[in-house]
Enzyme design. Structure first.
Site, PDB file in Angstrom:
ATOM      1  N   ASN A 152       0.800  -1.225   0.000  1.00 44.08           N
ATOM      2  CA  ASN A 152       0.000   0.000   0.000  1.00 44.08           C
ATOM      3  C   ASN A 152       0.836   1.280   0.000  1.00 44.08           C
ATOM      4  OD1 ASN A 152       0.601  -0.924   2.749  1.00 44.08           O
ATOM      5  ND2 ASN A 152      -0.542   0.871   3.424  1.00 44.08           N
ATOM      6  N   THR A 238     -26.447  -7.740  12.306  1.00 47.20           N
ATOM      7  CA  THR A 238     -27.255  -7.356  11.147  1.00 47.20           C
ATOM      8  C   THR A 238     -26.363  -6.818  10.033  1.00 47.20           C
ATOM      9  OG1 THR A 238     -29.102  -6.809  12.597  1.00 47.20           O
ATOM     10  CG2 THR A 238     -29.154  -5.890  10.365  1.00 47.20           C
ATOM     11  N   CYS A 331      -3.139   5.348   7.478  1.00 52.51           N
ATOM     12  CA  CYS A 331      -3.218   4.980   8.887  1.00 52.51           C
ATOM     13  C   CYS A 331      -2.156   5.689   9.722  1.00 52.51           C
ATOM     14  CB  CYS A 331      -3.064   3.466   9.041  1.00 52.51           C
ATOM     15  SG  CYS A 331      -4.231   2.529   8.045  1.00 52.51           S
TER      16      CYS A 331
END
Length: 382
Positions: A152, A238, A331
């Protein structure tokens, strides 16, 4: 002031088609996918359609695609599950992996006492295959290798087929963080000897907060999150329905337009490299990011010929000029820590100079790149 976004390796602009699809999902498909009434069944049907869409493109079985919140969760699910459930006693990775893999591996070494090995890297940042072979053959412990397909930060592409075969020949499991790869390259998991891979929608013009794990059938991996029976029992809770259909739409469009968009973005990268070389001849490219064949077409990582004093204000200066790029991975932004990737492959003198990652997408233009280079050149001569 011109505004130029060259940080698509951190996250991409969401496609208009994806936004429309998600708006429709939010407005009209609000039933809980676990409910048995028609509202719930409609949502559940759409989720399973998305799963089949992804599986077909990857040449996987739909049951092997598990939706997650993104790459980090998927990496954790796989690595932790491999140690906890599959009897893995040795983890083999590299020191330039994403922290979702590195920090998880370090924690597993502490929690479970697994042996953690880091494969040697060549000067460009690619894994040393001879050293990897020796690590795989060091003892008879059950092993998992985790090496990202596309780095990355420096964009290096590893030989995924060769590493997969090496792992299979030595009876080791193979996981790859393919967050920078899925949506940009074709995949065939049946003809690539890989057990696990991970992806995130926001890296290929989809929404944030959704991704998936490919988990090869019959591995024996168990859930990381317990509760209901969603995601075939792998991930309770969910489902984020609107994000899943957004992921599917981004995935469909990415693979439908892959050749055309890859050619367009590759041309942008080639243009950027050539013009940078002319305007700032002292510039160098980190890793293999300057090699169009050995790195991803989506980014370059450059070491700039600025003094330490100028380096301190460089990102701030670019931001004032409307230019978005990264010092390291997203990050790391806002942190005083340097890039752990560049720290492994650059010399102390090289690390004193500023390095920037510029990452491209279909939404960029050569005119934008001209503007960025003009700003960089003016800053060098100021």
């Amino acid at each position: 002031m011109q505004r130029v976004y060259l940080d698509s390796a951190a996250t991409t602009q969401v496609r208009e088609e994806v936004i429309v699809k998600m708006q429709d999902a939010l407005a009209n498909f609000y039933g809980n996918p676990s409910s048995t009434h028609s509202f719930g069944r409609s949502a559940k049907t759409a989720i399973e359609k998305a799963r089949k869409t992804i599986a077909k493109e990857l040449n996987a079985h739909p049951s092997e695609i598990i939706f997650t919140s993104g790459g980090t969760e998927a990496d954790n699910m796989i690595l932790r599950g491999a140690v906890r459930d599959l009897g893995v006693k040795t983890l083999i990775t590299s020191k330039i992996e994403h922290h979702a893999v590195l920090h998880t591996a370090e924690e597993l070494a502490k929690e479970y006492g697994v042996t953690l090995h880091f494969v040697n890297l060549d000067p460009s940042g690619n894994p040393d295959m001879l050293h990897l072979t020796s690590l795989l053959q060091q003892d008879d412990s059950k092993k998992l290798v985790s090496l990202m397909h596309v780095n990355n930060e420096i964009g290096n592409k590893i030989d995924i087929d060769a590493i997969g075969k090496l792992c299979a020949d030595n009876h080791a499991l193979f996981h790859s963080d393919t967050v920078q790869s899925v949506g940009h390259y074709e995949w065939d998991v049946k003809n690539t000897q890989i057990d696990f891979l991970t992806a995130a929608a926001h890296k290929f013009h989809g929404p944030k907060g959704i991704g998936f794990a490919y988990i090869k059938r019959n591995t024996g991996l168990k859930p990381l999150i317990f509760g209901g029976s969603q995601e075939r029992g792998f991930r309770a809770g969910t489902e984020s329905f609107h994000n899943i259909v957004g992921l599917e739409e981004a995935f469909i469009v990415a693979y439908k337009n892959m050749d055309a968009e890859r050619n367009y973005v590759t041309d942008l990268k080639k243009y950027f490299i050539e013009k940078l070389g002319k305007e700032l001849p002292e510039i160098t490219f980190n890793g293999l990011s300057g090699d169009l064949d050995k790195s991803t077409y989506t980014l370059v990582n450059v070491c700039l010929p600025y003094s330490e004093e100028k380096a301190l204000m460089l990102l701030f200066h670019l931001d004032l000029k409307g230019i978005a790029c990264s010092k390291g991975s997203a990050c790391q932004s806002g942190s005083d820590l340097g890039s752990h990737v560049l720290g492994e492959i650059l010399s102390k003198d090289e690390l004193k100079r500023p390095s920037l990652r510029f990452s491209f997408s279909k939404y960029n233009t050569k005119e934008e790149l001209d503007y960025v280079i003009s700003v960089l050149k003016a800053y060098a001569n100021d």
